[in-house]
Scaffold this active site. Structure first.
Site, short mmCIF file in Angstrom:
data_model
loop_
_atom_site.label_atom_id
_atom_site.label_comp_id
_atom_site.label_asym_id
_atom_site.label_seq_id
_atom_site.Cartn_x
_atom_site.Cartn_y
_atom_site.Cartn_z
CG LEU A 59 -34.64 -17.63 -14.42
CD1 LEU A 59 -35.73 -18.14 -15.40
CD2 LEU A 59 -35.06 -18.09 -13.10
CE LYS A 60 -25.87 -16.92 -11.56
NZ LYS A 60 -27.00 -16.66 -10.63
#
Length: 230
Positions: A63-64
């Site tokens: 998901l950074k």
């Protein structure tokens, strides 16, 4: 499964649950680790993570995360409860955010820090006000992450040697921007073949389109494994 197969993470960059689970079903005989990114997670939510984990596979939730420390910490807690093995954050969020993430991780979940995206160039960095070279920015962010307790680094294959030289075995190195010798580079600017990446010192390699867009994904995996074992 072969040792190489355990280190290959297939990116489920598909738009919906059925397509993702179909890929997992096709590849589970050879691959044990799958990556769920923003496209699939936005479409299907946490349920897709539970569904992939239910097959016995491992999940890298990519998901950074890049937000205020409290929001990142609460999100990390939620991901830990899902049971994923790895979660990504952007190291450019700074040390306070990174420490909030690493402190919130539970259930043996590893926090991996993203340095510079594999699609980025020095021109990209200039556009956002970063004047140094890509390699220097990668190293700066990696050092920040290691000092804040990160478990691993996500980088391009071209930074493996310098990261390993700087940090030894303190961290795991997961690389994206992997393209087999027979695949197109697409939008990747800093890429390597799977064999080159492992020989250079990567712990994990993420591969998406060369497998997921292949007419026969299982055949693509077989070709990659044959290339690694030759």
């Amino acid at each position: 499964m072969t040792k190489a197969a355990d280190k290959i993470i297939v990116a489920l960059d598909v738009p919906a649950k059925n397509a993702a689970l179909n890929l997992v079903d096709q590849l589970r005989g050879d691959i044990s680790f799958f990556k769920i990114g923003l496209q699939l997670y936005t479409a299907e939510g946490p349920e897709i993570v539970r569904a992939v984990l239910a097959t016995g596979a491992k999940v890298w939730l990519d998901l950074k995360l890049h937000d205020i420390p409290n929001t990142v910490a609460r999100t990390v807690e939620s991901a830990s409860k899902l049971g994923v093995q790895m979660l990504t954050i952007h190291l450019s969020g700074g040390s306070e955010m990174i420490r909030a993430a690493t402190a919130a991780a539970a259930n043996d979940m590893s926090i991996l820090g993203v340095t510079v995206l594999t699609s980025a160039t020095e021109q990209t960095l200039r556009e956002i006000g970063v004047s140094c070279k890509v390699d220097d920015q990668v190293m700066r962010l990696a050092k920040l992450g290691v000092e804040a307790g990160i478990d691993g680094i996500v980088a391009s294959p071209h930074e493996i040697r310098s990261l390993r030289a700087a940090f030894g075995d303190k961290i795991k190195i997961a690389v994206q921007g992997i393209r087999p010798s027979w695949a197109k580079p697409d939008d990747q600017k800093r890429f390597m073949t799977p064999r080159e990446a492992f020989e250079t010192g990567a712990d994990f390699i993420g591969i998406g389109r060369p497998i997921t867009r292949h007419a026969n994904p299982r055949e693509a995996v077989a070709k990659i494994l044959a290339e690694l074992e030759s």
